[in-house]
Scaffold this motif. Structure first.
Motif, PDB file in Angstrom:
ATOM      1  N   THR A   1      -0.457 -10.022  -8.737  1.00 21.32           N
ATOM      2  CA  THR A   1       0.469  -9.498  -7.714  1.00 21.32           C
ATOM      3  C   THR A   1      -0.259  -8.588  -6.730  1.00 21.32           C
ATOM      4  OG1 THR A   1       1.120  -7.638  -9.140  1.00 21.32           O
ATOM      5  CG2 THR A   1       2.456  -9.652  -9.260  1.00 21.32           C
TER       6      THR A   1
ATOM      7  N   TYR B   1      -1.004  -8.859  -2.228  1.00 17.74           N
ATOM      8  CA  TYR B   1      -0.516  -7.815  -1.311  1.00 17.74           C
ATOM      9  C   TYR B   1       0.763  -7.122  -1.776  1.00 17.74           C
ATOM     10  CZ  TYR B   1      -3.754 -10.646   1.390  1.00 17.74           C
ATOM     11  OH  TYR B   1      -4.854 -11.355   1.771  1.00 17.74           O
ATOM     12  N   VAL B   2       0.991  -7.065  -3.069  1.00 17.47           N
ATOM     13  CA  VAL B   2       2.089  -6.269  -3.607  1.00 17.47           C
ATOM     14  C   VAL B   2       1.479  -4.964  -4.104  1.00 17.47           C
ATOM     15  CG1 VAL B   2       3.992  -6.142  -5.260  1.00 17.47           C
ATOM     16  CG2 VAL B   2       3.310  -8.358  -4.307  1.00 17.47           C
TER      17      VAL B   2
ATOM     18  N   HIS C   1       3.062  -1.855  -4.567  1.00 17.89           N
ATOM     19  CA  HIS C   1       3.916  -0.902  -5.274  1.00 17.89           C
ATOM     20  C   HIS C   1       4.180  -1.357  -6.700  1.00 17.89           C
ATOM     21  CE1 HIS C   1       4.870  -0.103  -0.969  1.00 17.89           C
ATOM     22  NE2 HIS C   1       4.723   1.140  -1.401  1.00 17.89           N
TER      23      HIS C   1
ATOM     24  N   LEU D   1       7.638  -2.955  -7.790  1.00 25.21           N
ATOM     25  CA  LEU D   1       7.816  -4.356  -7.407  1.00 25.21           C
ATOM     26  C   LEU D   1       6.862  -5.250  -8.195  1.00 25.21           C
ATOM     27  CD1 LEU D   1       9.182  -6.484  -5.759  1.00 25.21           C
ATOM     28  CD2 LEU D   1       7.662  -5.964  -3.836  1.00 25.21           C
ATOM     29  N   GLN D   2       5.649  -4.769  -8.458  1.00 24.39           N
ATOM     30  CA  GLN D   2       4.726  -5.528  -9.303  1.00 24.39           C
ATOM     31  C   GLN D   2       5.364  -5.834 -10.649  1.00 24.39           C
ATOM     32  OE1 GLN D   2       1.140  -3.242  -9.679  1.00 24.39           O
ATOM     33  NE2 GLN D   2       0.623  -3.389  -7.514  1.00 24.39           N
TER      34      GLN D   2
ATOM     35  N   HIS E   1       5.971 -12.457   0.271  1.00 30.98           N
ATOM     36  CA  HIS E   1       6.345 -11.740   1.491  1.00 30.98           C
ATOM     37  C   HIS E   1       7.847 -11.456   1.556  1.00 30.98           C
ATOM     38  CE1 HIS E   1       7.593 -11.460   5.753  1.00 30.98           C
ATOM     39  NE2 HIS E   1       6.484 -10.759   5.886  1.00 30.98           N
TER      40      HIS E   1
ATOM     41  N   ILE F   1       8.913  -8.835  -0.977  1.00 31.38           N
ATOM     42  CA  ILE F   1       8.514  -7.495  -0.530  1.00 31.38           C
ATOM     43  C   ILE F   1       9.489  -6.969   0.521  1.00 31.38           C
ATOM     44  CG2 ILE F   1       6.722  -6.163   0.653  1.00 31.38           C
ATOM     45  CD1 ILE F   1       4.665  -8.111  -0.551  1.00 31.38           C
TER      46      ILE F   1
ATOM     47  N   LYS G   1      12.792  -5.976  -1.064  1.00 27.43           N
ATOM     48  CA  LYS G   1      12.647  -4.734  -1.824  1.00 27.43           C
ATOM     49  C   LYS G   1      12.582  -3.535  -0.885  1.00 27.43           C
ATOM     50  CE  LYS G   1      11.843  -2.448  -5.694  1.00 27.43           C
ATOM     51  NZ  LYS G   1      12.803  -2.385  -6.822  1.00 27.43           N
ATOM     52  N   GLN G   2      11.844  -3.671   0.211  1.00 27.71           N
ATOM     53  CA  GLN G   2      11.750  -2.596   1.194  1.00 27.71           C
ATOM     54  C   GLN G   2      13.116  -2.294   1.797  1.00 27.71           C
ATOM     55  OE1 GLN G   2       8.726  -4.231   3.789  1.00 27.71           O
ATOM     56  NE2 GLN G   2       7.118  -2.974   2.854  1.00 27.71           N
TER      57      GLN G   2
ATOM     58  N   MET H   1       7.583   2.405  -4.533  1.00 28.65           N
ATOM     59  CA  MET H   1       8.041   2.224  -3.154  1.00 28.65           C
ATOM     60  C   MET H   1       8.896   3.384  -2.661  1.00 28.65           C
ATOM     61  SD  MET H   1       9.788  -1.131  -1.381  1.00 28.65           S
ATOM     62  CE  MET H   1       8.377  -2.171  -1.778  1.00 28.65           C
TER      63      MET H   1
END
Length: 242
Positions: free
Chosen positions: A21, A25-26, A28, A31-32, A72, A75, A78-79, A164
């Protein structure tokens, strides 16, 4: 072993999923962990259907389900969710300033600002006072943001792991963008011309708006970072364990 329990995946394979992960580019940890849980469950289901699959083959098949953009979209979702959580926290603390006894201080600030504007009355310096206060608010926020950068970045990590919501709290939730609001208002007022600053209605409106900006700034820059540990522990069960 991380905080996901698997019947079939080994500790080493779970760690490989975390690494996977990060490579995609994960950054945080929260989220990982969600993605590792999802990937591990998917791999185990694939092994039930086809026990001959290797770990890497099963992982590649599972990852393809996320589409050409990989993680993507996950992410972004989640953001969006954490941003909503952040602004709810901000609103929660903001509302407290309109309840007793803090309401008394809020009213005092607004009345104090209104009195200063009224006292300046027809003064030729009133316009400069208004524009200057907006510029001062902007510069103060910007300087504070830059001066606390290293300290905030250090606090953002929990034993090398980034969450995050912690990222949002210590980066002021994009609140530095709000710091440009006084600047934009000052530019707009300066360009408008006329005698807008002489009206008592403007004095009331400006006093209330400036009070609101001061309270928001205080919560974003001071209250939320100081209470971050408790807020994060309440949000993430794994935060205390990290």
């Amino acid at each position: 072993m991380e905080y996901f329990m698997s019947k079939k995946l080994s500790n080493e394979q779970i760690l490989q999923l975390y690494k996977f992960t990060r490579q995609h580019y994960v950054e945080h940890y929260d989220l990982q962990t969600e993605l590792v849980d999802h990937l591990a469950n998917g791999i185990e289901l694939q092994w039930q259907a086809n026990p001959d699959l290797t770990f890497q083959e099963a992982l590649n098949r599972e990852f393809k389900k996320f589409g050409v953009f990989g993680f993507h979209d996950v992410i972004a979702e989640k953001q969006k969710a954490m941003s909503k959580k952040y602004w709810k926290l901000l609103w929660r603390f903001f509302k407290q300033w309109f309840k007793w006894p803090k309401m008394l201080m809020t009213a005092s600030i607004a009345l104090g600002l209104f009195s200063i504007l009224r006292f300046s009355g027809q003064s030729n310096h009133k316009r400069e006072l208004i524009l200057g206060s907006l510029m001062l608010l902007f510069v103060t926020a910007l300087v504070y943001f830059l001066m606390t950068k290293k300290t905030r970045e250090a606090k953002m990590l929990k034993n090398g792991k980034k969450f995050m919501l912690a990222d949002m709290i210590y980066n002021f939730g994009g609140g530095i963008v709000l710091a440009y609001l006084p600047l934009n208002i000052a530019i707009g007022l300066n360009a408008s011309g006329g005698d807008w600053y002489l009206s008592p209605y403007f004095d009331w409106l400006f006093s209330l708006a400036l009070t609101g900006m001061l309270l928001c700034g205080y919560i974003i820059f001071k209250v939320l970072p100081e209470r971050a540990e408790q807020l994060l522990a309440d949000t993430y069960p794994e935060y205390k364990l990290a």
